[in-house]
Write an enzyme that holds these catalytic residues in place. Sequence first.
Site, PDB file in Angstrom:
ATOM      1  N   ASP A 122       0.851  -1.181   0.000  1.00  0.00           N
ATOM      2  CA  ASP A 122       0.000   0.000   0.000  1.00  0.00           C
ATOM      3  C   ASP A 122       0.892   1.238   0.000  1.00  0.00           C
ATOM      4  OD1 ASP A 122       0.840  -0.170   2.653  1.00  0.00           O
ATOM      5  OD2 ASP A 122      -1.097   0.406   3.481  1.00  0.00           O
ATOM      6  N   TYR A 175       3.000   4.678   0.786  1.00  0.00           N
ATOM      7  CA  TYR A 175       3.694   5.179   1.977  1.00  0.00           C
ATOM      8  C   TYR A 175       2.721   6.026   2.791  1.00  0.00           C
ATOM      9  CZ  TYR A 175       8.144   3.980  -0.346  1.00  0.00           C
ATOM     10  OH  TYR A 175       9.192   3.328  -0.964  1.00  0.00           O
ATOM     11  N   PHE A 221       6.704   1.837  -4.328  1.00  0.00           N
ATOM     12  CA  PHE A 221       8.095   2.024  -3.924  1.00  0.00           C
ATOM     13  C   PHE A 221       8.651   3.413  -4.228  1.00  0.00           C
ATOM     14  CE2 PHE A 221       7.719  -2.602  -4.546  1.00  0.00           C
ATOM     15  CZ  PHE A 221       8.070  -3.032  -3.276  1.00  0.00           C
ATOM     16  N   HIS A 233      11.092  -9.590  -0.112  1.00  0.00           N
ATOM     17  CA  HIS A 233      10.747  -8.176  -0.183  1.00  0.00           C
ATOM     18  C   HIS A 233      11.973  -7.332   0.186  1.00  0.00           C
ATOM     19  CE1 HIS A 233       8.648  -4.397   0.737  1.00  0.00           C
ATOM     20  NE2 HIS A 233       7.648  -4.874   0.014  1.00  0.00           N
TER      21      HIS A 233
END
Length: 228
Positions: A65, A67, A78, A189
């Site tokens: 989701d 930031y 990202f 991740h």
Amino acid sequence: MLPAVPLPWRALLARAIQSERFRALQAFVNHEQATQAVLPAAKQIFRALEVTPPDAVNVVLLGQDPYPTPGHAHGLCFSVQPDVRPIPGSLRNIYKELTTDIPGFRAPAHGFLESWARQGILMLNTVLTVRAGEANSHQKQGWEEFTDEIMRELNRSAQPRVFVLWGRQAQKKQSILVGPQHRIVATAHPSPLSARAFLGSRPFSQINRHLVDLGRAPIRWDSVNDPV
């Protein structure tokens, strides 16, 4: 208000957009925007779909989701706004891996990744909005079904694509990706919590090898050093 889905995607996602679940999602997001600080800004919620229309998608990079820090999210997974400092930990690890995986890559001082999206990377979060300061606060409100439908439609297409699944949450989507024409790059991740397993996994060179095998141009990862 939740903006309209960008026109190039609208026909492809008509079934999802017309569903009761999506209407409930719209009502939820509209209420949150009226009563809370919601990120990203309304005009940026569908930014990933605006920058990378369906026919241009060669790679799908799936995040979680946005930031939750005000001023960071702008609709691409990202990525952060160009003036954000310091760069978030996950993105620092992405840059660190790029410097060892892609010869000559230099990490920029910023975390703005739109140049990758313009090369055909759909930089899609699973959930497209969040309440400021509250990570995961808009989970299970309908975004997951909407973004799953995006992946299903891309999977159904005869056009081969590379799907990049970082971490367990993203890898749960692998059951959607049954088209034999596609390629999957699945690694840990880049979060600081799993960086030890992510670093050294060489996902970026894997993506480019798959693209070349599919007859596509490789991603120019160092485009992040071009003028913003």
